[in-house]
Design a protein around this motif. Structure first.
Motif, PDB file in Angstrom:
ATOM      1  N   ILE A 159       0.840  -1.203   0.000  1.00 19.55           N
ATOM      2  CA  ILE A 159       0.000   0.000   0.000  1.00 19.55           C
ATOM      3  C   ILE A 159       0.876   1.255   0.000  1.00 19.55           C
ATOM      4  CG2 ILE A 159      -1.604   1.381   1.388  1.00 19.55           C
ATOM      5  CD1 ILE A 159      -2.886  -1.241   2.290  1.00 19.55           C
ATOM      6  N   ALA A 160       1.931   1.264   0.855  1.00 18.20           N
ATOM      7  CA  ALA A 160       2.835   2.418   0.916  1.00 18.20           C
ATOM      8  C   ALA A 160       3.521   2.628  -0.434  1.00 18.20           C
ATOM      9  CB  ALA A 160       3.875   2.208   2.022  1.00 18.20           C
ATOM     10  N   ALA A 161       3.938   1.540  -1.070  1.00 13.48           N
ATOM     11  CA  ALA A 161       4.579   1.649  -2.381  1.00 13.48           C
ATOM     12  C   ALA A 161       3.609   2.197  -3.422  1.00 13.48           C
ATOM     13  CB  ALA A 161       5.108   0.283  -2.820  1.00 13.48           C
ATOM     14  N   SER A 162       2.358   1.765  -3.355  1.00 13.22           N
ATOM     15  CA  SER A 162       1.345   2.248  -4.301  1.00 13.22           C
ATOM     16  C   SER A 162       1.123   3.749  -4.138  1.00 13.22           C
ATOM     17  CB  SER A 162       0.017   1.503  -4.092  1.00 13.22           C
ATOM     18  OG  SER A 162       0.165   0.129  -4.354  1.00 13.22           O
ATOM     19  N   VAL A 163       0.985   4.195  -2.884  1.00 11.19           N
ATOM     20  CA  VAL A 163       0.776   5.624  -2.621  1.00 11.19           C
ATOM     21  C   VAL A 163       1.975   6.432  -3.106  1.00 11.19           C
ATOM     22  CG1 VAL A 163       0.516   7.351  -0.804  1.00 11.19           C
ATOM     23  CG2 VAL A 163      -0.764   5.218  -0.671  1.00 11.19           C
ATOM     24  N   GLY A 164       3.185   5.957  -2.794  1.00 10.28           N
ATOM     25  CA  GLY A 164       4.382   6.663  -3.225  1.00 10.28           C
ATOM     26  C   GLY A 164       4.515   6.730  -4.725  1.00 10.28           C
TER      27      GLY A 164
END
Length: 291
Positions: free
Chosen positions: A269-274
């Motif tokens: 999820i963090a990678a997607s947001v970034g």
């Protein structure tokens, strides 16, 4: 004050849409023993096509050869993506399946960013995928992982095919026609997989509910939310799908996850947001005139 209230309601619409999708996916899993994953794909696409055709009432005239080819390609992608997703769901927990599937649009976002720093998000996503295996991929069904990765690739193609159809057809016409094409393509496989279960009214009713929950309601809520939210904010909210899927799997299907799997979902999820934020910054810089 009114603008802030509108954005808050839009956030709730997106969250409600995600919740509906995962409730629909959970219902689909419960139907697998009766109709099979490919039978479920057929029911979802057929009922979704009927709903869209009634709403859009698309015209069959006045479209170019390229337009029809785009519709057929989109329909094929819809059928393949849903088939691979449900085949993965048959073997993997809902949260794990959706997390792996999100890798498709994630890779597209990283490529679209055209920045070296964006590949840091790829490494973060890779760490998430490793953690998703709970420290050992032997805990996950290998064929299920292959199906989920196929669904991820299909989701990337879905985004590209959807954009092309959107340019060729007005309003929901292209989606309605593509969904109909996908439903027709799924018929022989679905009938073979479901067999006599298709004559049971209660199963057809649940199949219709899955179509409404997984397609019709989320799509309508997303359209309303996009009128009040910037596309970048909407995309970030959609990246929360793995979390909502994991919660739905736990609450509705009793699918427990290890702490490493939860960490893996959080990392993806963090990678997607970034990646979405990097892609948005790159697009803005490209659009700015050189001074």
């Amino acid at each position: 004050m009114r603008a802030r209230s509108g954005q808050t309601s839009a956030l709730l619409l997106v969250i409600a849409g995600l919740a509906c999708q995962e409730v629909g996916a959970s219902l689909a899993v419960l139907l697998f023993p009766a109709v099979g994953p490919l039978g479920m794909v057929m029911l979802r696409l057929v009922f979704s096509a009927v709903v869209l055709l009634v709403i859009a009432r698309p015209s069959l005239r006045g479209h170019s050869r390229d337009g029809w080819l785009a519709v057929l390609a989109f329909g094929l992608v819809l059928a393949v993506m849903n088939a691979l997703f449900y085949l993965a769901l048959e073997r993997l927990p809902l949260g794990v399946t959706v997390t792996i599937e999100v890798l498709g649009p994630l890779v597209l976002s990283i490529v679209a960013a055209k920045r070296a720093s964006a590949w840091l998000w790829a490494l973060l996503a890779l760490a998430g995928v490793v953690a998703l295996g709970g420290g050992g991929w032997d805990r996950l069904d290998p064929l299920g992982v292959v199906f989920a990765l196929g669904a991820a690739a299909s989701w990337a193609f879905y985004i590209l095919a959807s954009a092309r159809v959107g340019r060729e057809f007005p309003r929901l016409d292209g989606l309605a026609l593509a969904m109909s094409a996908g439903a027709l393509l799924s018929l022989p496989f679905g009938i073979l997989d479901a067999g006599a279960a298709l004559f049971r009214i209660e199963l057809l009713a649940i199949g219709a509910a899955v179509a409404v929950l997984s397609s019709a309601i989320p799509y309508a809520l997303e359209l309303m939310a996009l009128r009040r939210l910037p596309a970048s904010v909407f995309a970030i909210l959609m990246s929360l799908a793995p979390a909502t899927a994991a919660i739905a799997g736990f609450v509705l299907l009793g699918q427990h996850m290890s702490w490493l799997e939860i960490v893996g979902i959080a990392l993806v999820i963090a990678a997607s947001v970034g990646a979405i934020r990097s892609s948005g910054r790159a697009a803005r810089q490209t659009a700015e005139p050189l001074g």
